[in-house]
Design an enzyme around this catalytic site. Structure first.
Site, PDB file in Angstrom:
ATOM      1  N   ASP A  45       0.828  -1.212   0.000  1.00 52.57           N
ATOM      2  CA  ASP A  45       0.000   0.000   0.000  1.00 52.57           C
ATOM      3  C   ASP A  45       0.861   1.261   0.000  1.00 52.57           C
ATOM      4  O   ASP A  45       0.721   2.138   0.841  1.00 52.57           O
ATOM      5  CB  ASP A  45      -0.945  -0.025   1.196  1.00 52.57           C
ATOM      6  CG  ASP A  45      -1.805  -1.275   1.198  1.00 52.57           C
ATOM      7  OD1 ASP A  45      -1.257  -2.370   1.453  1.00 52.57           O
ATOM      8  OD2 ASP A  45      -2.995  -1.180   0.909  1.00 52.57           O
ATOM      9  N   ASP A  84      -1.164  -2.904  -4.026  1.00 53.37           N
ATOM     10  CA  ASP A  84      -1.454  -1.468  -3.983  1.00 53.37           C
ATOM     11  C   ASP A  84      -0.162  -0.672  -4.153  1.00 53.37           C
ATOM     12  O   ASP A  84       0.479  -0.254  -3.184  1.00 53.37           O
ATOM     13  CB  ASP A  84      -2.187  -1.054  -2.694  1.00 53.37           C
ATOM     14  CG  ASP A  84      -3.679  -1.380  -2.771  1.00 53.37           C
ATOM     15  OD1 ASP A  84      -4.106  -1.927  -3.813  1.00 53.37           O
ATOM     16  OD2 ASP A  84      -4.406  -1.101  -1.805  1.00 53.37           O
ATOM     17  N   TYR A 114      -1.493   3.855  -6.427  1.00 51.48           N
ATOM     18  CA  TYR A 114      -2.714   4.616  -6.126  1.00 51.48           C
ATOM     19  C   TYR A 114      -3.050   5.575  -7.265  1.00 51.48           C
ATOM     20  O   TYR A 114      -3.522   6.684  -7.041  1.00 51.48           O
ATOM     21  CB  TYR A 114      -2.616   5.350  -4.774  1.00 51.48           C
ATOM     22  CG  TYR A 114      -2.784   4.402  -3.611  1.00 51.48           C
ATOM     23  CD1 TYR A 114      -1.769   3.496  -3.301  1.00 51.48           C
ATOM     24  CD2 TYR A 114      -3.950   4.370  -2.856  1.00 51.48           C
ATOM     25  CE1 TYR A 114      -1.917   2.583  -2.264  1.00 51.48           C
ATOM     26  CE2 TYR A 114      -4.095   3.462  -1.816  1.00 51.48           C
ATOM     27  CZ  TYR A 114      -3.082   2.569  -1.535  1.00 51.48           C
ATOM     28  OH  TYR A 114      -3.239   1.662  -0.516  1.00 51.48           O
ATOM     29  N   HIS A 174      -2.788  -9.688  -1.123  1.00 50.82           N
ATOM     30  CA  HIS A 174      -3.136  -8.344  -0.658  1.00 50.82           C
ATOM     31  C   HIS A 174      -4.050  -8.294   0.577  1.00 50.82           C
ATOM     32  O   HIS A 174      -3.752  -7.612   1.556  1.00 50.82           O
ATOM     33  CB  HIS A 174      -3.783  -7.556  -1.800  1.00 50.82           C
ATOM     34  CG  HIS A 174      -3.968  -6.110  -1.491  1.00 50.82           C
ATOM     35  ND1 HIS A 174      -2.928  -5.285  -1.130  1.00 50.82           N
ATOM     36  CD2 HIS A 174      -5.075  -5.324  -1.461  1.00 50.82           C
ATOM     37  CE1 HIS A 174      -3.379  -4.063  -0.898  1.00 50.82           C
ATOM     38  NE2 HIS A 174      -4.675  -4.058  -1.084  1.00 50.82           N
ATOM     39  N   HIS A 223     -11.436  -3.350   6.665  1.00 45.97           N
ATOM     40  CA  HIS A 223     -11.441  -4.551   5.828  1.00 45.97           C
ATOM     41  C   HIS A 223     -11.646  -5.841   6.623  1.00 45.97           C
ATOM     42  O   HIS A 223     -11.158  -6.908   6.239  1.00 45.97           O
ATOM     43  CB  HIS A 223     -10.143  -4.632   5.005  1.00 45.97           C
ATOM     44  CG  HIS A 223      -9.878  -3.392   4.210  1.00 45.97           C
ATOM     45  ND1 HIS A 223     -10.750  -2.932   3.254  1.00 45.97           N
ATOM     46  CD2 HIS A 223      -8.864  -2.487   4.258  1.00 45.97           C
ATOM     47  CE1 HIS A 223     -10.270  -1.814   2.731  1.00 45.97           C
ATOM     48  NE2 HIS A 223      -9.137  -1.516   3.334  1.00 45.97           N
ATOM     49  N   VAL A 257      -4.764  -3.399   4.804  1.00 46.79           N
ATOM     50  CA  VAL A 257      -5.074  -2.652   6.022  1.00 46.79           C
ATOM     51  C   VAL A 257      -3.872  -1.746   6.299  1.00 46.79           C
ATOM     52  O   VAL A 257      -2.744  -2.232   6.403  1.00 46.79           O
ATOM     53  CB  VAL A 257      -5.313  -3.602   7.210  1.00 46.79           C
ATOM     54  CG1 VAL A 257      -5.516  -2.816   8.495  1.00 46.79           C
ATOM     55  CG2 VAL A 257      -6.505  -4.504   6.935  1.00 46.79           C
ATOM     56  N   HIS A 258      -4.128  -0.447   6.432  1.00 43.19           N
ATOM     57  CA  HIS A 258      -3.019   0.512   6.552  1.00 43.19           C
ATOM     58  C   HIS A 258      -2.536   0.587   7.992  1.00 43.19           C
ATOM     59  O   HIS A 258      -2.765   1.557   8.718  1.00 43.19           O
ATOM     60  CB  HIS A 258      -3.450   1.882   6.034  1.00 43.19           C
ATOM     61  CG  HIS A 258      -3.922   1.834   4.614  1.00 43.19           C
ATOM     62  ND1 HIS A 258      -4.699   2.803   4.029  1.00 43.19           N
ATOM     63  CD2 HIS A 258      -3.728   0.897   3.648  1.00 43.19           C
ATOM     64  CE1 HIS A 258      -4.947   2.470   2.779  1.00 43.19           C
ATOM     65  NE2 HIS A 258      -4.379   1.318   2.529  1.00 43.19           N
TER      66      HIS A 258
HETATM   67 FE   LIG Z   1      -5.908  -2.276  -0.697  1.00 43.63          FE
END
Ligand SMILES: [Fe+2]
Ligand SMILES: *[C@@H]1O[C@H](CO)[C@@H](O)[C@H](O)[C@H]1NC(C)=O
Length: 436
Positions: A147, A174, A177, A290, A300, A328-329
């Site tokens: 991400d 990811d 973006y 992912h 998520h 998940v960030h």
């Molecule tokens: Fe994602």
């Protein structure tokens, strides 16, 4: 006397407060997408150079030129400016609504010596780049962060990864973006070039790579054109899942956004790939995709359940050591788990979707913390996986704290090969699962 006492009390209170402040990490705000103008000065100069493993002793060099007449040639050698070898590859391009990509070149070079620095040049002119091949034996180090995006935090994460001595970068989905804005794929390519032209970047797709406009464009069109991975080399028929081997580690990159049920191509390919793994040659088995299966963040939550139901029995039967995910960030590490609970013969799952994209952090966690979750924190950062030998690996996670990399979590992981889990008593069970 009274004044002295008062000062002492005040000092103690002050120290106590500053100590709490220091231990209570203040989470950073998201940063904006960097303003990276996309106007290549010289159309035939190579842009967005990145490299990836392409089968044993081979490397794929990928780059873009605005000039369509530039040939897909890579010249290379082990001393600067002296190119004793050259290879010619293939090129592609794509249109996306009103956007026209440059010429995207993919050239496989090799056979290459292990653990060796090569100097190379793309398209017969332009600047020289330098890459290092991976070692044939342990130890081998992977840098990991998903991400990524292209914000100030992304830049910080990349700077930190650049400081660590890694052999290969693993990206569990990811990337840019870009989200339909095609020129952002170009700026992302430029942003990562300093790192990605020097060490192989092995990536798999996330939801942000899926840019489908019904009737107009395919999903993954830009991703597949630009980030070609060794799927053909690993017997897969899709760039969305593949595997590779390096220094005693078999790495499988799965796709969370393509079919994974028992009747799917991905499932059959995975089964075939797992059955080919020789744990004498590659004692370590690592899988990336992912969407995490074990995630105690509200973000998520349960999104990975379907894929987990379909594929976890295969991974368990095969004895996968480690599963790395993004999406998940935040950061989370589990015990060895299987079927929703801890199990000494299951995999360690690690979520590292904290590369620093513009969407910011996933701050809310489920309480109480599930019994299988060992460490969780919503911060940007990156992971480092050093496989030391056939039995021991050292995992560390480095938080981007005030632009400094701070090692915030670390653990020794011992391989399943050395645990007895894969021993004779499980053999028949595993064989039946793998062939059913
Ligand atoms: Fe994602
Ligand atoms: C593997 O590395 C670990 C950690 O350094 C060490 O304790 C162990 O003895 C090593 N094992 C072998 C077989 O070299």
């Amino acid at each position: 006397m009274e004044t002295k006492k008062l000062i002492l009390v005040a000092l103690t209170v002050f120290l106590a407060i500053s100590a709490t402040v220091r231990t209570d990490y203040i989470r950073p705000q998201p940063r904006k997408t960097l303003n990276l103008p996309w106007n290549p000065k010289n159309p035939s100069q190579p842009q967005q150079v990145h490299i990836s493993l392409a089968g044993e002793k081979h490397m794929r060099i990928s780059w873009v030129t605005e000039d369509k007449s530039t040939l897909s040639i890579v010249e290379y050698g082990t001393s600067p400016g002296r190119y004793t070898f050259s290879a010619e590859g293939e090129a592609t391009s794509y249109s996306y609504l009103f956007y026209r990509s440059g010429k995207i070149h993919h050239t496989v070079i090799g056979p290459l010596e292990d653990d060796t620095v090569y100097f190379y040049r793309c398209g017969g002119k332009g600047p020289e780049f330098k890459l290092k091949t991976s070692p044939a034996q342990f130890p081998v180090t992977f840098a990991v962060a998903g991400d990524l995006g292209q914000t100030g935090w992304t830049k910080t994460t990349l700077d930190h990864i650049d400081q660590c001595k890694y052999n290969i970068y693993l990206l569990p989905g990811d990337l840019s973006y870009a989200d339909y804005m095609q020129h952002l794929w170009d700026t992302f390519g430029e942003l990562v070039q300093p790192l990605a032209s020097a060490r192989p970047w092995m990536v798999t797709e996330g939801n942000h790579e899926r840019e489908k406009i019904p009737l107009f464009t395919d999903a993954f069109q830009s991703y597949n054109a630009r980030w070609k991975m060794p799927f053909e080399e690993s017997g897969s028929n899709s760039n969305l899942y593949y595997s590779f081997e390096v220094a005693g580690v078999h790495v499988i990159m799965l796709g969370s956004y393509t079919d994974y049920d028992e009747l799917s191509d991905q499932y059959s390919w995975l089964k075939a790939d797992l059955s080919k793994v020789d744990r004498n040659k590659t004692p370590w088995l690592v899988v990336l995709f992912h969407v995490p299966w074990y995630n105690s963040n509200y973000a998520h939550q349960r999104e990975g359940d379907e894929m987990m139901v379909a594929m976890e029995p295969l991974l368990y039967a095969a004895g996968v050591d480690l599963v790395l995910a993004g999406h998940v960030h935040a950061y989370e590490r589990t015990k060895r788990v299987n079927n929703g609970k801890s199990d000494p013969c299951g995999s360690v799952h690690i979520t590292v979707g904290d590369g620093g994209n513009r969407e910011g952090l996933a701050q809310k966690y489920r309480h109480p913390q599930p019994e299988w979750s060992l460490f969780r924190e919503a911060s940007f950062g990156h992971g480092e996986l050093m496989i030391v030998n056939s039995t021991h690996a050292f995992w560390s996670w480095h938080r981007n704290d005030d632009d400094e990399p701070v090692r915030s979590d670390q653990v020794w992981i011992t391989s399943l090969v050395s645990s007895g889990c894969l021993a004779e008593k499980n053999y028949e069970y595993r064989k039946s699962l793998m062939s059913s």
